[in-house]
Design an enzyme around this catalytic site. Structure first.
Site, PDB file in Angstrom:
ATOM      1  N   THR A   1       0.351   2.438  10.435  1.00  0.00           N
ATOM      2  CA  THR A   1       0.352   2.290   9.129  1.00  0.00           C
ATOM      3  C   THR A   1       0.624   3.309   8.405  1.00  0.00           C
ATOM      4  OG1 THR A   1      -1.953   1.988   8.741  1.00  0.00           O
ATOM      5  CG2 THR A   1      -0.847   0.073   9.283  1.00  0.00           C
TER       6      THR A   1
ATOM      7  N   ASP B   1     -18.807   2.699  11.084  1.00  0.00           N
ATOM      8  CA  ASP B   1     -17.411   2.740  10.809  1.00  0.00           C
ATOM      9  C   ASP B   1     -17.207   3.364   9.419  1.00  0.00           C
ATOM     10  OD1 ASP B   1     -15.102   1.857  11.279  1.00  0.00           O
ATOM     11  OD2 ASP B   1     -15.210   0.030  10.252  1.00  0.00           O
TER      12      ASP B   1
ATOM     13  N   GLY C   1      -5.458   1.083  15.011  1.00  0.00           N
ATOM     14  CA  GLY C   1      -6.092   0.153  16.059  1.00  0.00           C
ATOM     15  C   GLY C   1      -7.491   0.669  16.638  1.00  0.00           C
TER      16      GLY C   1
ATOM     17  N   GLU D   1       0.746  -1.245  -0.024  1.00  0.00           N
ATOM     18  CA  GLU D   1       0.076   0.046   0.028  1.00  0.00           C
ATOM     19  C   GLU D   1       0.839   1.270   0.163  1.00  0.00           C
ATOM     20  OE1 GLU D   1      -3.216   0.096   2.938  1.00  0.00           O
ATOM     21  OE2 GLU D   1      -3.672  -2.286   2.339  1.00  0.00           O
TER      22      GLU D   1
ATOM     23  N   ASN E   1     -12.637   5.072   0.114  1.00  0.00           N
ATOM     24  CA  ASN E   1     -11.866   4.864   1.373  1.00  0.00           C
ATOM     25  C   ASN E   1     -10.519   5.667   1.170  1.00  0.00           C
ATOM     26  OD1 ASN E   1     -10.294   3.044   3.171  1.00  0.00           O
ATOM     27  ND2 ASN E   1     -12.082   1.710   2.860  1.00  0.00           N
ATOM     28  N   TRP E   2      -9.486   5.223   1.785  1.00  0.00           N
ATOM     29  CA  TRP E   2      -8.245   6.116   2.279  1.00  0.00           C
ATOM     30  C   TRP E   2      -7.437   6.394   0.905  1.00  0.00           C
ATOM     31  CZ3 TRP E   2      -3.471   4.086   0.833  1.00  0.00           C
ATOM     32  CH2 TRP E   2      -3.558   2.548   0.642  1.00  0.00           C
TER      33      TRP E   2
END
Length: 809
Positions: free
Chosen positions: A465, A592, A481, A371, A671-672
């Site tokens: 990460t 989430d 986390g 990634e 997403n990211w």
């Protein structure tokens, strides 16, 4: 101990693999060649060599007994000083013996190696123990020995009269010309250290062989051959600079057999003090700031180069600090992109990592892919893998150096299998996080550790990460986390030393602003992870950082309220970490929907005014345009077709909630992965996911759940004035496994992205027309970047376990 036949011709089961020991003068491991000064056995008899760790130290009487037995039975073949003869290999200062346990050594002595000429020795158990302890002691690293001498005086000699620091680094101080010596006591024996000082040319550290390269233009470069192949060579000059030289540039290469280092000239006392100092160098310690200052050398990447990158460099995670994955390079454009081809492939050595076994790990490793986004400066590419950082020649993909460490046991989440998204760079250092949330600084020239900061203060489910971000003289990083329970934070560290400058808690403590938004139990583990790299605006001197979900993710019984600062973008003073403003995309998130999506900073005329904008497509399904000077919402428009939880964003910026039904849309709208805004087209490019989930309720159990439809991805181009989808490209391929690859826009009019089927694709940024594609057949999870070397533009991305680089013919 040996019969008449030398046994170094047979290898695997004995003391040594042997070709390294056919002659007494053969080089030994270390940063130079060890030579003998005095008799090793005599030293053992007279001085206290104490071992520690797995093999307990032998008593002095045992050492005396072992040395006496060795002299009587073994010295004839192995030498009275244990350094070998023409009849047998040396048994002192041998790296292959260093890892052998006492039990293994004892077994070899007792059983012999008949096929190689070494007889068995049927000795009493106590004598076998004494001999095994002696051989182990002869090969113990210097760190396990008590060495006489004044280490403090030795350090002064190293930095002063001895001039050792003019070429070598220790704990971040000194010069990165020769090998880093910070961990030399764990890598060499005392004997090896001494001989490296006295006869440095006997054994050359890999990557430090001297060469002179004659170039076709008539010039020459002398330095260390850090890495080479049949077709290219990378030479480090004596100022620490790297020269990336191709076959066509070379007329001749002359290799030198000696060492640049001269034998150390010192009195016996100074020599012993220096050995005592070097024997105490056991590596950079986590959590201890570096107090050593190394001079900045020409060619370092200062902050001005990160604010305004040199043409062709990609010096930070998104290329520029504004977070916009958009490049000004134009050599690759809509007219010639069809001619792109693979220039090189680098496979990250994942096999070096032992992988943990858990249900979470196994499920996610089914779709594992790298990634990171590569960072490029001065023709060197820096990439990360699981617990690894590598420096590559950006023109060829050849490895220059690698740093790695074992994976940390007992972790959870993405950090447990080594997810890492890249590095930051500043001056002569390169920065990365580890799986257990340590921040590392490595020297760019040597690849060795300079300092290591432990980001958490207490054990929770912390990991990391993120690709760090450099702002001025600080390195900013966050933690992961949040799905397992942590108190999230962002922290900044001094780039020079690793000292923490400030920390911002994303879950407030008692009495702090925002604490009253947690109405239930005290949020000791309220989540708020910060694992995506933020952005920086130099004009307003503001750091923007996105924050993830609250914990527990979907069970909100103990956390009524908005739950600040989860699901927010934070605007911080980068010098102090003080909050300027925040905006919460999803108050009281129960789905989430981390806000860990890119925060893209754009200056543009918007709604009739010149404005400083922040663009953000959120996982909750809304596309936002904020005024980044104050956090005011200028636009909030859904960019997916089905959105069931809110009907819009109110003038006060809060979502206008809808009653919850059996179907919840979206699951994750995006997403990211990187997004891009083109100042030419005025469009914002994002990979979107159309997928809903079924809400469990008592009614479901009685009447049956409605069917859950398969998801589908779309590459969408949004008009930032209205939020309208101007064009889109449906994506064929799987939607599970976090395959949400990012995009790269360029001034050449090309938009690059990886699709779910494993193709790398180029489209026209104006209308989405496909211009080129390449079937990599790997798992696309990262975001592409572009750079230039020697006037040629390249495009690279991580895909599966590889870094793949493309360029024009």
């Amino acid at each position: 101990m040996l019969g008449a036949n030398p046994y170094w011709k047979r290898i695997e089961q004995g003391f040594m693999t042997t070709e390294a020991n056919t002659k007494r003068s053969r080089p030994r491991p270390g940063w130079s060649h060890p030579c003998r000064v005095g008799t090793v056995i005599a030293a053992l008899l007279s001085g206290p060599l104490l071992l520690s760790g797995q093999n307990p130290p032998a008593a002095p009487s045992k050492r005396v007994e072992g040395a006496q037995i060795f002299t009587e039975r073994c010295g004839g073949c192995h030498g009275a000083d244990a350094h070998g003869t023409d009849h047998g290999p040396g048994l002192a200062g041998e790296r292959r013996l260093r890892g052998r346990s006492l039990a293994r050594l004892r077994s070899v002595i007792h059983n012999g190696i008949p096929a190689s000429g070494m007889p068995a020795f049927d000795l009493p158990p106590d004598q076998l123990d004494a001999l095994a302890a002696l051989v182990h002691a002869l090969n113990a690293p210097a760190a396990e020995a008590k060495v006489s001498g004044d280490a403090a005086a030795g350090e002064r000699f190293f930095s002063g009269k001895g001039q050792c620091a003019s070429c070598h680094m220790v704990y971040g101080g000194g010069s990165p010309i020769g090998p880093d010596l910070s961990n030399v006591a764990r890598e060499m024996t005392v004997d090896e250290v001494r001989e490296a000082l006295v006869r440095p040319g006997g054994r050359i550290t890999p990557g430090y062989g001297l060469v002179t390269v004659q170039l076709r233009d008539g010039s020459s470069i002398r330095g260390f051959a850090r890495s080479r192949s049949n077709f290219d060579i990378r030479v480090q000059d004596f100022e620490g600079g790297l020269h990336l030289i191709q076959e066509g540039q070379v007329s001749a290469i002359r290799e030198e057999t000696g060492s640049l280092m001269q034998p150390v000239k010192a009195s016996p006392k100074d020599m012993q003090d220096l050995i005592a100092y070097l024997s105490g160098l056991t590596g950079v310690k986590p959590g201890i700031p570096s107090m050593a200052a190394s001079p900045e050398r020409d060619g370092g990447v200062d902050f001005s180069r990160i604010l305004n990158p040199h043409p062709g460099d990609w010096p930070t995670y998104n290329g520029k600090l504004n977070g916009n994955r958009y490049s000004d390079l134009t050599q690759i454009n809509t007219t010639n992109v069809k001619h792109l081809g693979v220039k090189w492939i680098f496979a990250v050595p994942l096999w070096k990592q032992f992988l943990p076994e858990s249900s979470y790990f196994i499920q996610n490793m089914e779709t594992f892919g790298l990634e990171p986004t590569p960072v490029v400066a001065d023709g060197i590419m820096y990439i990360t893998g699981p617990q690894q950082l590598l420096a590559l020649d950006a023109l060829t993909g050849r490895e220059i150096w690698e740093y790695s460490r074992p994976r940390t046991p007992g972790l959870v989440g993405d950090a447990s299998f080594g997810t890492n998204r890249g590095v930051a760079i500043l001056g002569d250092k390169i920065f990365m996080v580890t799986d257990n949330a340590h921040l590392l600084a490595l020297n760019r020239t040597t690849g060795q550790l300079v300092w290591e900061a432990v980001m958490p203060d207490e054990p929770q489910h912390y990991g990391s990460t993120v690709a760090p971000l450099v702002v001025k003289d600080l390195v900013v990083a966050g933690v992961s986390g949040g799905d397992w329970g942590i108190r999230g934070f962002i922290a900044a560290y001094k780039a020079s030393t690793g000292e923490r400058a400030w920390r911002f808690w994303t879950v407030p403590g008692k009495g702090e602003p925002g604490y009253d938004t947690w109405k239930g139990k005290h949020p000791a583990f309220g989540g708020g992870p910060t694992w995506l790299t933020g952005s920086y605006d130099p004009e307003t001197d503001t750091l923007f950082w996105p924050v993830g979900n609250p914990f527990p993710d979907t069970d909100d019984r103990d956390r009524p309220g908005d739950n600040l600062y989860t699901n927010c973008v934070l605007a911080l003073n980068p010098n102090t970490g003080k909050l300027k403003w925040y905006y919460q995309f999803t108050p009281h998130d129960v789905h989430d929907w981390d806000a860990t999506e890119p925060t893209v900073l754009v200056d543009r005329r918007y709604q009739g005014e010149d404005r400083k904008l922040l663009l953000h497509a959120d996982r909750n399904g809304f596309f936002y345009v904020l005024d980044r000077t104050n956090g005011k919402v200028l636009l909030g428009k859904q960019f997916i077709q089905r959105l069931t939880w809110a009907q819009g964003i109110a003038p006060d910026g809060r979502p206008q909630l809808l009653p919850e039904g059996e179907i919840n849309c979206p699951e994750d709208a995006t997403n990211w992965n990187a997004t891009a805004f083109s100042p030419t087209t005025g469009l914002y490019y994002v990979m979107a996911l159309e997928k809903c989930t079924v809400n469990l309720s008592p009614r479901n159990w009685k009447t049956g759940s409605p069917p859950e439809e398969p998801g589908k991805k779309y590459l969408r181009a949004l008009d930032i004035e209205t939020g309208r989808v101007v064009w889109e490209i449906p994506q064929i391929g799987p939607t599970e496994g976090k395959r949400m690859a990012g995009v790269l826009g360029t001034a050449g009019g090309v938009l690059f992205y990886g699709d779910p089927s494993g193709d790398f694709v180029a489209v026209d940024a104006r209308d989405g027309k496909t211009l080129w594609h390449f079937p990599t057949n790997g798992i696309n999870k990262a975001s592409p970047m572009t750079y230039a070397v020697n006037g040629k533009q390249f495009v690279a991305l991580a895909i599966g376990p590889n870094i793949v680089c493309f360029g024009l013919p």
